[in-house]
Scaffold this active site. Structure first.
Site, PDB file in Angstrom:
ATOM      1  N   HIS A 113     -20.303  11.937  47.027  1.00 33.69           N
ATOM      2  CA  HIS A 113     -19.749  12.776  45.964  1.00 33.69           C
ATOM      3  C   HIS A 113     -20.669  12.734  44.741  1.00 33.69           C
ATOM      4  O   HIS A 113     -20.451  11.972  43.798  1.00 33.69           O
ATOM      5  CB  HIS A 113     -18.335  12.318  45.621  1.00 33.69           C
ATOM      6  CG  HIS A 113     -17.362  12.600  46.730  1.00 33.69           C
ATOM      7  ND1 HIS A 113     -17.150  11.721  47.763  1.00 33.69           N
ATOM      8  CD2 HIS A 113     -16.551  13.671  46.975  1.00 33.69           C
ATOM      9  CE1 HIS A 113     -16.246  12.224  48.600  1.00 33.69           C
ATOM     10  NE2 HIS A 113     -15.866  13.406  48.138  1.00 33.69           N
ATOM     11  N   GLU A 136      10.676   9.482  43.518  1.00 34.66           N
ATOM     12  CA  GLU A 136      10.201   8.585  44.578  1.00 34.66           C
ATOM     13  C   GLU A 136       8.688   8.577  44.713  1.00 34.66           C
ATOM     14  O   GLU A 136       8.097   7.539  45.017  1.00 34.66           O
ATOM     15  CB  GLU A 136      10.826   8.954  45.934  1.00 34.66           C
ATOM     16  CG  GLU A 136      12.245   8.476  46.118  1.00 34.66           C
ATOM     17  CD  GLU A 136      13.271   9.559  45.821  1.00 34.66           C
ATOM     18  OE1 GLU A 136      14.434   9.391  46.204  1.00 34.66           O
ATOM     19  OE2 GLU A 136      12.892  10.581  45.196  1.00 34.66           O
ATOM     20  N   HIS A 195      20.338  13.557  55.520  1.00 32.74           N
ATOM     21  CA  HIS A 195      20.440  12.181  55.044  1.00 32.74           C
ATOM     22  C   HIS A 195      20.545  11.173  56.200  1.00 32.74           C
ATOM     23  O   HIS A 195      20.750   9.992  55.961  1.00 32.74           O
ATOM     24  CB  HIS A 195      21.658  12.030  54.126  1.00 32.74           C
ATOM     25  CG  HIS A 195      21.451  12.592  52.758  1.00 32.74           C
ATOM     26  ND1 HIS A 195      21.050  13.889  52.538  1.00 32.74           N
ATOM     27  CD2 HIS A 195      21.562  12.015  51.532  1.00 32.74           C
ATOM     28  CE1 HIS A 195      20.943  14.098  51.232  1.00 32.74           C
ATOM     29  NE2 HIS A 195      21.250  12.973  50.605  1.00 32.74           N
ATOM     30  N   HIS A 223     -19.652  19.257  44.242  1.00 39.24           N
ATOM     31  CA  HIS A 223     -18.648  18.206  44.428  1.00 39.24           C
ATOM     32  C   HIS A 223     -19.151  17.118  45.381  1.00 39.24           C
ATOM     33  O   HIS A 223     -19.068  15.925  45.093  1.00 39.24           O
ATOM     34  CB  HIS A 223     -17.362  18.828  44.973  1.00 39.24           C
ATOM     35  CG  HIS A 223     -16.259  17.831  45.225  1.00 39.24           C
ATOM     36  ND1 HIS A 223     -15.465  17.335  44.219  1.00 39.24           N
ATOM     37  CD2 HIS A 223     -15.825  17.243  46.380  1.00 39.24           C
ATOM     38  CE1 HIS A 223     -14.582  16.490  44.731  1.00 39.24           C
ATOM     39  NE2 HIS A 223     -14.783  16.410  46.038  1.00 39.24           N
TER      40      HIS A 223
END
Length: 651
Positions: A29, A402, A465, A261
């Site tokens: 990179h 989360e 769930h 990049h």
């Protein structure tokens, strides 16, 4: 433009060494190697305090290269300062080298990396965890030991870090908890792998940062301006974002384009780079005055700070109460003693209920234990006391986040100093946290999670769930112990293992529904194998092995079979690694081994021995919104159905 002549040459040395390493590795990179070099140079020569003799010194400034692909903007600094040698740089991306493609954390004093990075956004969120740990540690110790934890946390990010959704969640938490010692520098080079940033985003970073409650500054890629901005950021009461206007792959033909990049570097590229930046480096020859400068500003400055800190600690050691803190900070707290002393009076409950009692015992006993939960404390019981860390407590409300929670768990754990943090949500939402769990396990850190609502028995909440598919994902991760416990004693020992671990991450899988206690005299030695006998007989015709809720089902089935053994398997990850002799001692049957679990995990078949009939009942389809007990039976977890299946397959 870099105004100071010496800075220009010193930064040129970082960039040049980075390009040489990429050339040897046949690719890398190049963009961030060049664009981020003035940022990393300024940080390490002016601000970041390290201990060259101990990469894990507890009061070091933390540095997270969130854009981990830019590792060659960091490694050359270690080389120029004398922490790495030439071979280390030449071994970029080579097996077992100090210079992997992306920075990798190891808990060794010779390792100067504070977090493994590469999955974009994770580094920024882990840094939030580190800054949270620092603030908590400082609040807990500042009255008696004010100089024990004074470090800053610095982060270097690229465009991709801010595009990942985790960054929004993490930045919101950093603002809410006023993490004023968190400073993020944004290498704003305007291009990413596929395109210009403008092709995929029109976001104004100033407006975004300020809307999220951050202090924002912008500057050019000149070290003097970067230094000035960092000094300003250090004085604010908010987390800071400094946007640094950089040029991707500056000095190469691919500059100012997405092609800059990542790429391959040849001699002609390096020649053009040197000409553009007016540098005259040849081979590995770096001016001695540059090497002396890095020795002075990175090594000697760091040693001076360490000496000042150690002198203060020597005074603290005169206080007898400091020894209690030393035990915690040195990760020498006795969790086994604490958890073994807990008496569970009300049995036959959901395993999530027992968790509350175990976690409550940590309050005040070990202030460096924290609990965080994704807005589900009332359902999971993942909390320590009623006060947040800002109120002097040990709970970290994090909202419905989360993604960030998992990375923050990693960051707090990575901070060291004996920190343990447990993160909680429903098992089905482990999907949101998976990348962080994987990264924590990879780094061999004792990150801990408690996931509740573990089966079809969730019932009316429906298939969204009911997590039949989550355990295979978790158990597939190396260095992660997944405990699906069947009662309070299994949870006790799982807690001891999880909290006492030095290098395994852990997941506690807990039930919402009540489970009948097994009432066996379980020992820690038995538990450590991952499986143990609940009901035994000599030379069994049948062995029934199960985890969690299904252990009681196995015991019910055993009542209608002769000569049967029942084995509880709280940690399948561990038991599949025991010897063949031990497997036979636990699971050997004259007629049949039957394994039960309401999940889609095929790892159970690794317990099935040759020369005997094997039956496995798992769960492989979505459930429905209906009564949980009925759904459980509809999916085959029914005594009569399983008995019939066993008897039809007998020898």
């Amino acid at each position: 433009m870099i105004r100071n002549e010496f800075d220009r040459k010193a930064i040129g040395a970082i960039r040049y060494i980075g390009l040489k390493a990429i050339q040897i590795a046949k690719g890398g990179h190049v963009g961030m190697t060049i664009s981020a070099a003035p940022i990393t140079y300024t940080l390490f020569t002016k601000f970041i305090n390290i201990n060259p003799n101990n990469g894990k010194w507890i009061n070091r400034d933390r540095f997270v290269l969130s854009g981990g692909h830019g590792s060659m903007s960091l490694y050359p600094i270690f080389y120029l300062a004398g922490l790495f040698n030439k071979k280390d740089i030449e071994n970029f991306k080579i097996e077992n080298s100090k210079t992997p493609g992306h920075p990798e954390f190891e808990n060794k004093i010779s390792n100067f990396i504070d977090a493994s990075t590469g999955p974009l956004g994770q580094g920024l969120a882990m840094a939030v965890g580190m800054a949270l740990a620092q603030k908590h540690a400082e609040l807990k110790t500042k009255d008696k030991y004010p100089d024990l934890f004074t470090n800053f946390t610095y982060v270097v990010c690229g465009d991709g870090d801010f595009q990942e959704g985790i960054s929004y969640e993490a930045m919101a938490i950093a603002s809410k908890y006023e993490l004023n010692k968190l400073i993020v520098l944004y290498d704003s080079n305007k291009f990413q792998l596929d395109s210009a940033v403008s092709k995929v985003s029109n976001e104004n970073m100033k407006l975004r940062a300020e809307a999220q409650g951050w202090f924002y500054l912008k500057c050019s890629n000149d070290p003097e301006e970067i230094e000035k901005c960092i000094k300003t950021a250090q004085r604010t009461s908010k987390p800071s974002l400094i946007e640094v206007d950089t040029i991707i792959a500056e000095g190469l033909l691919t500059a100012n384009s997405n092609k800059g990049h990542h790429g391959v570097v040849n001699d002609e590229d390096i020649k053009k780079f040197l000409s553009y930046h007016q540098l005259d480096f040849q081979d590995w020859n770096i001016d001695q005055n540059i090497l002396d400068y890095f020795e002075k500003t990175v090594i000697q400055r760091g040693l001076k700070k360490v000496k000042e800190w150690e002198e203060k600690i020597s005074k603290y050691n005169l206080d007898s109460s400091f020894k209690n803190w030393e035990k915690i900070i040195n990760d020498d707290f006795d969790y086994s003693k604490l958890f073994n002393e807990i008496k569970i009076e009300n049995k036959n409950q959901a395993t999530r209920v027992y968790l509350k009692q175990f976690l409550s015992s940590l309050e005040n006993e070990n202030p460096f234990t924290i609990a965080t939960c994704a807005d589900l404390v009332s359902s999971t019981n993942v909390a320590i006391g009623n006060k947040t860390i800002l109120e002097g407590g040990q709970s970290l409300p994090i909202g419905i986040r989360e993604f960030a929670m998992g990375a923050i768990v990693n960051g707090v754990t990575l901070y060291g100093a004996g920190f343990r943090i447990i993160g909680g949500t429903f098992l089905v939402f482990a999907d949101y946290i998976k990348s962080a769990i994987r990264l924590g396990a990879m780094m061999k850190i004792p990150a801990i999670y408690a996931f509740t609502h573990d089966s079809y028995l969730v019932g009316g909440d429906g298939p969204t769930h009911q997590p039949y598919d989550q355990l295979p994902m978790l158990r597939a991760i190396d260095n992660l112990n997944v405990y699906r416990v069947a009662d309070e004693e299994e949870l006790r020992f799982a807690m001891i293992e999880a909290y006492s671990s030095k290098e395994n991450s852990s997941v506690l899988v807990l039930s919402r529904q009540n489970i009948k206690s097994l009432n066996v005299n379980l020992t820690f030695k038995q538990f450590k194998k991952g499986a143990y006998i609940v009901k035994d007989c000599k030379n069994p015709d049948y062995v029934i092995a199960a985890s969690g809720s299904e252990v009681n089902l196995a015991l019910e089935i055993a009542k209608d079979l002769k000569n049967v053994r029942v084995v509880s398997v709280p940690c399948l990850d561990k038991v599949v690694k025991i010897s063949e002799k031990e497997l036979k001692e636990l699971f050997g049957a004259k007629k049949s081994l039957i394994t039960l679990e309401s999940s889609a995990d095929f790892k159970w078949f690794r317990l099935h021995l040759n020369n005997q009939n094997n039956v496995h009942l798992g769960a492989y389809t979505f459930g429905k919104s209906m009564d949980g007990e009925k759904l459980y039976k509809d999916k085959g977890f029914d005594k009569e159905i399983i008995l019939k299946h066993i008897l039809e397959n007998k020898n």
